[in-house]
Design a protein around this motif. Sequence first.
Motif, PDB file in Angstrom:
ATOM      1  N   GLN A 251       0.830  -1.202   0.000  1.00 22.27           N
ATOM      2  CA  GLN A 251       0.000   0.000   0.000  1.00 22.27           C
ATOM      3  C   GLN A 251       0.866   1.254   0.000  1.00 22.27           C
ATOM      4  N   ALA A 252       1.954   1.244   0.777  1.00 24.76           N
ATOM      5  CA  ALA A 252       2.844   2.403   0.838  1.00 24.76           C
ATOM      6  C   ALA A 252       3.515   2.638  -0.520  1.00 24.76           C
ATOM      7  N   VAL A 253       3.954   1.575  -1.183  1.00 22.72           N
ATOM      8  CA  VAL A 253       4.555   1.708  -2.510  1.00 22.72           C
ATOM      9  C   VAL A 253       3.552   2.317  -3.479  1.00 22.72           C
ATOM     10  N   SER A 254       2.312   1.846  -3.432  1.00 25.37           N
ATOM     11  CA  SER A 254       1.271   2.344  -4.324  1.00 25.37           C
ATOM     12  C   SER A 254       0.917   3.800  -4.017  1.00 25.37           C
ATOM     13  N   GLU A 255       0.752   4.136  -2.750  1.00 22.95           N
ATOM     14  CA  GLU A 255       0.353   5.493  -2.353  1.00 22.95           C
ATOM     15  C   GLU A 255       1.414   6.537  -2.674  1.00 22.95           C
ATOM     16  N   HIS A 256       2.672   6.154  -2.609  1.00 27.68           N
ATOM     17  CA  HIS A 256       3.757   7.117  -2.811  1.00 27.68           C
ATOM     18  C   HIS A 256       4.307   7.080  -4.237  1.00 27.68           C
ATOM     19  N   ASP A 257       3.609   6.386  -5.138  1.00 29.34           N
ATOM     20  CA  ASP A 257       3.989   6.320  -6.556  1.00 29.34           C
ATOM     21  C   ASP A 257       5.431   5.862  -6.769  1.00 29.34           C
ATOM     22  N   LEU A 258       5.894   4.958  -5.920  1.00 25.99           N
ATOM     23  CA  LEU A 258       7.216   4.377  -6.129  1.00 25.99           C
ATOM     24  C   LEU A 258       7.127   3.355  -7.251  1.00 25.99           C
ATOM     25  N   THR A 259       8.202   3.195  -7.997  1.00 23.31           N
ATOM     26  CA  THR A 259       8.188   2.197  -9.066  1.00 23.31           C
ATOM     27  C   THR A 259       8.799   0.884  -8.617  1.00 23.31           C
ATOM     28  N   SER A 260       9.631   0.913  -7.585  1.00 24.40           N
ATOM     29  CA  SER A 260      10.163  -0.344  -7.066  1.00 24.40           C
ATOM     30  C   SER A 260      10.577  -0.161  -5.609  1.00 24.40           C
ATOM     31  N   PHE A 261      10.630  -1.286  -4.915  1.00 17.81           N
ATOM     32  CA  PHE A 261      10.998  -1.299  -3.505  1.00 17.81           C
ATOM     33  C   PHE A 261      11.642  -2.641  -3.216  1.00 17.81           C
ATOM     34  N   ARG A 262      12.759  -2.631  -2.513  1.00 20.58           N
ATOM     35  CA  ARG A 262      13.443  -3.874  -2.164  1.00 20.58           C
ATOM     36  C   ARG A 262      13.784  -3.838  -0.683  1.00 20.58           C
TER      37      ARG A 262
ATOM     38  N   LYS B 197      13.867 -11.843   1.631  1.00 19.37           N
ATOM     39  CA  LYS B 197      14.120 -10.855   0.587  1.00 19.37           C
ATOM     40  C   LYS B 197      12.796 -10.552  -0.088  1.00 19.37           C
ATOM     41  N   LEU B 198      12.423  -9.279  -0.138  1.00 13.97           N
ATOM     42  CA  LEU B 198      11.151  -8.861  -0.715  1.00 13.97           C
ATOM     43  C   LEU B 198      11.418  -7.786  -1.755  1.00 13.97           C
ATOM     44  N   SER B 199      10.843  -7.969  -2.936  1.00 14.98           N
ATOM     45  CA  SER B 199      10.969  -6.998  -4.008  1.00 14.98           C
ATOM     46  C   SER B 199       9.578  -6.700  -4.550  1.00 14.98           C
ATOM     47  N   ILE B 200       9.197  -5.416  -4.568  1.00 11.77           N
ATOM     48  CA  ILE B 200       7.901  -4.992  -5.076  1.00 11.77           C
ATOM     49  C   ILE B 200       8.151  -4.031  -6.222  1.00 11.77           C
ATOM     50  N   LYS B 201       7.508  -4.286  -7.364  1.00  9.53           N
ATOM     51  CA  LYS B 201       7.655  -3.415  -8.528  1.00  9.53           C
ATOM     52  C   LYS B 201       6.288  -2.995  -9.029  1.00  9.53           C
ATOM     53  N   LYS B 202       6.197  -1.751  -9.441  1.00  9.03           N
ATOM     54  CA  LYS B 202       4.976  -1.215 -10.030  1.00  9.03           C
ATOM     55  C   LYS B 202       5.308  -0.908 -11.482  1.00  9.03           C
ATOM     56  N   GLU B 203       4.673  -1.651 -12.387  1.00 15.21           N
ATOM     57  CA  GLU B 203       5.006  -1.531 -13.798  1.00 15.21           C
ATOM     58  C   GLU B 203       3.751  -1.275 -14.626  1.00 15.21           C
ATOM     59  N   LYS B 204       3.952  -0.696 -15.768  1.00 22.07           N
ATOM     60  CA  LYS B 204       2.889  -0.579 -16.754  1.00 22.07           C
ATOM     61  C   LYS B 204       3.400  -1.242 -18.016  1.00 22.07           C
ATOM     62  N   GLU B 205       2.522  -1.986 -18.638  1.00 23.94           N
ATOM     63  CA  GLU B 205       2.905  -2.735 -19.826  1.00 23.94           C
ATOM     64  C   GLU B 205       1.760  -2.640 -20.829  1.00 23.94           C
ATOM     65  N   ILE B 206       2.109  -2.460 -22.075  1.00 24.45           N
ATOM     66  CA  ILE B 206       1.092  -2.421 -23.116  1.00 24.45           C
ATOM     67  C   ILE B 206       1.273  -3.662 -23.981  1.00 24.45           C
TER      68      ILE B 206
END
Length: 157
Positions: free
Chosen positions: A11-22, A29-38
Amino acid sequence: MEINDIIRLMQAVSEHDLTSFRLEEGDVKLSIKKEKEIVTVTGNTGAAAQVTTGGLCQQDAKPEGAADGRIEGPEAEICSDKVIFSPLVGTFYNASTPDGEPFVKAGDCVKKGQVLGIIEAMKLMNEIECDYDGVVEAVLVGNESVVEYGQPLFRIR
């Protein structure tokens, strides 16, 4: 690390418009990525549709059936973050009988709790219910498709 901690991080990654978090904590080990793909999808009619996926994505998650044109919906950008995922592995059915009408199609209005499809697992039929009120933006799997746990099935707007 507990699941609630992971959810709060997502939720914090999404709310703060981060593109990745490790995060590395001990042996976790946790890796969260926010990506857009067409993805360009071509159906049997030869018409092309663009599907935009965004938000917090599962690793390597892509709409099932994108390569063979099974995605239904308007030929417009799909930008909803309301996605219904498969709760188990099995065979997806879009109707209660082989000759029956599908439970829902792209463009149909749905209510929370409405049946969207059925997944058969070990000869048990499990109804997939909608988690949101809205309109079906896209059906991401075809009838009688084998689905995996966590696979996107429907997009609701």
